[in-house]
Design a protein around this motif. Sequence first.
Motif, PDB file in Angstrom:
ATOM      1  N   ARG A   3     -19.237   4.152  -6.825  1.00  0.00           N
ATOM      2  CA  ARG A   3     -19.341   5.563  -7.223  1.00  0.00           C
ATOM      3  C   ARG A   3     -18.129   6.355  -6.744  1.00  0.00           C
ATOM      4  N   LEU A   4     -17.726   6.148  -5.495  1.00  0.00           N
ATOM      5  CA  LEU A   4     -16.611   6.906  -4.942  1.00  0.00           C
ATOM      6  C   LEU A   4     -15.280   6.488  -5.566  1.00  0.00           C
ATOM      7  N   ILE A   5     -15.109   5.195  -5.810  1.00  0.00           N
ATOM      8  CA  ILE A   5     -13.872   4.720  -6.433  1.00  0.00           C
ATOM      9  C   ILE A   5     -13.711   5.305  -7.830  1.00  0.00           C
ATOM     10  N   GLU A   6     -14.810   5.342  -8.571  1.00  0.00           N
ATOM     11  CA  GLU A   6     -14.743   5.892  -9.933  1.00  0.00           C
ATOM     12  C   GLU A   6     -14.596   7.408  -9.916  1.00  0.00           C
ATOM     13  N   LYS A   7     -15.119   8.048  -8.886  1.00  0.00           N
ATOM     14  CA  LYS A   7     -14.990   9.507  -8.784  1.00  0.00           C
ATOM     15  C   LYS A   7     -13.569   9.910  -8.397  1.00  0.00           C
ATOM     16  N   TYR A   8     -12.903   9.063  -7.586  1.00  0.00           N
ATOM     17  CA  TYR A   8     -11.539   9.367  -7.121  1.00  0.00           C
ATOM     18  C   TYR A   8     -10.603   8.214  -7.478  1.00  0.00           C
ATOM     19  N   PRO A   9     -10.362   7.991  -8.758  1.00  0.00           N
ATOM     20  CA  PRO A   9      -9.539   6.847  -9.172  1.00  0.00           C
ATOM     21  C   PRO A   9      -8.118   6.917  -8.622  1.00  0.00           C
ATOM     22  N   ASN A  10      -7.646   5.802  -8.105  1.00  0.00           N
ATOM     23  CA  ASN A  10      -6.289   5.641  -7.571  1.00  0.00           C
ATOM     24  C   ASN A  10      -5.977   6.557  -6.395  1.00  0.00           C
ATOM     25  N   GLU A  11      -7.028   7.032  -5.715  1.00  0.00           N
ATOM     26  CA  GLU A  11      -6.840   7.883  -4.545  1.00  0.00           C
ATOM     27  C   GLU A  11      -7.317   7.230  -3.254  1.00  0.00           C
ATOM     28  N   LEU A  12      -8.220   6.267  -3.342  1.00  0.00           N
ATOM     29  CA  LEU A  12      -8.873   5.745  -2.151  1.00  0.00           C
ATOM     30  C   LEU A  12      -8.212   4.459  -1.639  1.00  0.00           C
ATOM     31  N   THR A  13      -8.024   4.429  -0.316  1.00  0.00           N
ATOM     32  CA  THR A  13      -7.579   3.225   0.379  1.00  0.00           C
ATOM     33  C   THR A  13      -8.781   2.643   1.112  1.00  0.00           C
ATOM     34  N   ILE A  14      -9.056   1.381   0.869  1.00  0.00           N
ATOM     35  CA  ILE A  14     -10.136   0.696   1.581  1.00  0.00           C
ATOM     36  C   ILE A  14      -9.545   0.003   2.801  1.00  0.00           C
ATOM     37  N   VAL A  15     -10.166   0.210   3.953  1.00  0.00           N
ATOM     38  CA  VAL A  15      -9.734  -0.441   5.185  1.00  0.00           C
ATOM     39  C   VAL A  15     -10.799  -1.466   5.553  1.00  0.00           C
ATOM     40  N   ALA A  16     -10.495  -2.728   5.313  1.00  0.00           N
ATOM     41  CA  ALA A  16     -11.465  -3.802   5.529  1.00  0.00           C
ATOM     42  C   ALA A  16     -11.177  -4.469   6.871  1.00  0.00           C
ATOM     43  N   ILE A  17     -11.957  -4.112   7.886  1.00  0.00           N
ATOM     44  CA  ILE A  17     -11.764  -4.689   9.215  1.00  0.00           C
ATOM     45  C   ILE A  17     -12.831  -5.743   9.512  1.00  0.00           C
ATOM     46  N   GLY A  18     -13.485  -6.210   8.456  1.00  0.00           N
ATOM     47  CA  GLY A  18     -14.471  -7.277   8.576  1.00  0.00           C
ATOM     48  C   GLY A  18     -14.373  -8.177   7.359  1.00  0.00           C
ATOM     49  N   PRO A  19     -15.319  -9.100   7.193  1.00  0.00           N
ATOM     50  CA  PRO A  19     -15.331  -9.959   6.005  1.00  0.00           C
ATOM     51  C   PRO A  19     -15.380  -9.141   4.718  1.00  0.00           C
ATOM     52  N   LEU A  20     -14.954  -9.748   3.624  1.00  0.00           N
ATOM     53  CA  LEU A  20     -14.780  -9.024   2.365  1.00  0.00           C
ATOM     54  C   LEU A  20     -15.972  -9.148   1.425  1.00  0.00           C
ATOM     55  N   THR A 138      -4.844  -2.051  12.746  1.00  0.00           N
ATOM     56  CA  THR A 138      -4.951  -1.955  11.287  1.00  0.00           C
ATOM     57  C   THR A 138      -5.172  -0.506  10.871  1.00  0.00           C
ATOM     58  N   VAL A 139      -6.107   0.168  11.523  1.00  0.00           N
ATOM     59  CA  VAL A 139      -6.375   1.569  11.209  1.00  0.00           C
ATOM     60  C   VAL A 139      -5.152   2.430  11.532  1.00  0.00           C
ATOM     61  N   ALA A 140      -4.484   2.117  12.641  1.00  0.00           N
ATOM     62  CA  ALA A 140      -3.277   2.862  13.006  1.00  0.00           C
ATOM     63  C   ALA A 140      -2.204   2.734  11.934  1.00  0.00           C
ATOM     64  N   ALA A 141      -2.095   1.548  11.338  1.00  0.00           N
ATOM     65  CA  ALA A 141      -1.100   1.330  10.283  1.00  0.00           C
ATOM     66  C   ALA A 141      -1.426   2.116   9.024  1.00  0.00           C
ATOM     67  N   VAL A 142      -2.704   2.354   8.780  1.00  0.00           N
ATOM     68  CA  VAL A 142      -3.093   3.193   7.644  1.00  0.00           C
ATOM     69  C   VAL A 142      -2.702   4.645   7.922  1.00  0.00           C
ATOM     70  N   ILE A 143      -2.954   5.090   9.141  1.00  0.00           N
ATOM     71  CA  ILE A 143      -2.620   6.467   9.521  1.00  0.00           C
ATOM     72  C   ILE A 143      -1.109   6.685   9.523  1.00  0.00           C
ATOM     73  N   ASP A 144      -0.378   5.726  10.078  1.00  0.00           N
ATOM     74  CA  ASP A 144       1.079   5.832  10.166  1.00  0.00           C
ATOM     75  C   ASP A 144       1.694   4.487   9.751  1.00  0.00           C
ATOM     76  N   PRO A 145       2.020   4.330   8.475  1.00  0.00           N
ATOM     77  CA  PRO A 145       2.552   3.045   7.985  1.00  0.00           C
ATOM     78  C   PRO A 145       3.819   2.577   8.690  1.00  0.00           C
ATOM     79  N   SER A 146       4.547   3.495   9.341  1.00  0.00           N
ATOM     80  CA  SER A 146       5.777   3.088  10.026  1.00  0.00           C
ATOM     81  C   SER A 146       5.491   2.226  11.254  1.00  0.00           C
ATOM     82  N   ILE A 185       2.340  -8.606   3.339  1.00  0.00           N
ATOM     83  CA  ILE A 185       1.903  -9.197   4.598  1.00  0.00           C
ATOM     84  C   ILE A 185       2.673  -8.558   5.748  1.00  0.00           C
ATOM     85  N   SER A 186       1.956  -7.970   6.677  1.00  0.00           N
ATOM     86  CA  SER A 186       2.607  -7.395   7.856  1.00  0.00           C
ATOM     87  C   SER A 186       3.115  -8.522   8.744  1.00  0.00           C
ATOM     88  N   VAL A 187       4.355  -8.410   9.175  1.00  0.00           N
ATOM     89  CA  VAL A 187       4.972  -9.452   9.995  1.00  0.00           C
ATOM     90  C   VAL A 187       5.194  -8.987  11.424  1.00  0.00           C
TER      91      VAL A 187
END
Length: 205
Positions: A3-20, A138-146, A185-187
């Motif tokens: 529902r949220l993905i369809e409501k906000y197309p191409n706006e949402l980043t999913i942060v998967a810190i567990g199994p997929l 992982t979450v920190a990299a989403v907040i600040d990709p640098s 892939i983050s190195v």
Amino acid sequence: MIRLIEKYPNELTIVAIGPLTNIALALQRKPSIAKQIKELYFMGGFYKFYGNVNPSATYNAWVDPEAARVVFQSGIPIRTVGFDVSVKSSVFTDEDYDEVLKLGTHYSDFFMKINRVRRKYCKEHQKMNGSNHPDAITVAAVIDPSIISQSVVRYVDVETKGELTVGALAIDELGVWKKEPNTTISVEADEAKFKKMVFDTLKLS
């Protein structure tokens, strides 16, 4: 999620810190959402390193490799922050814990408590000089990709049947499969920048 993905197309980043598993189920239910997801960060895998559940795999792909394969083959732009990055750049040493303890805030107290068992486990079973923090970096990299200072773009698939390698992210380093890259892939990561973010957060209360 659908529902949220369809409501906000191409706006949402999913942060998967567990199994997929949940993301794969959503994709099977509504395959079209793959083209509407801005990006997916996956905490798992590694680049030229080693696994933590078998020599070739990390837990979040190993526990449900079929789901991981569905997600990696879906066309969603994927960025991994792997076990290697967390071991190299997110380890809080005894000295770091001493500094956290000195902060004397509610957050620092919480940090000390929730990492008590992990700190012991990482030192005794994974031979680290402290505890690594893969979810946090992982979450920190989403907040600040640098925070991710080096990455490579490759085609990645997931091993689902290997007797010794189930759950491994198969990285096509030389392009032998002749497929377009599907994963960044983050190195390497900036350890100092990551720790500063954590300490700045722990000082807030």
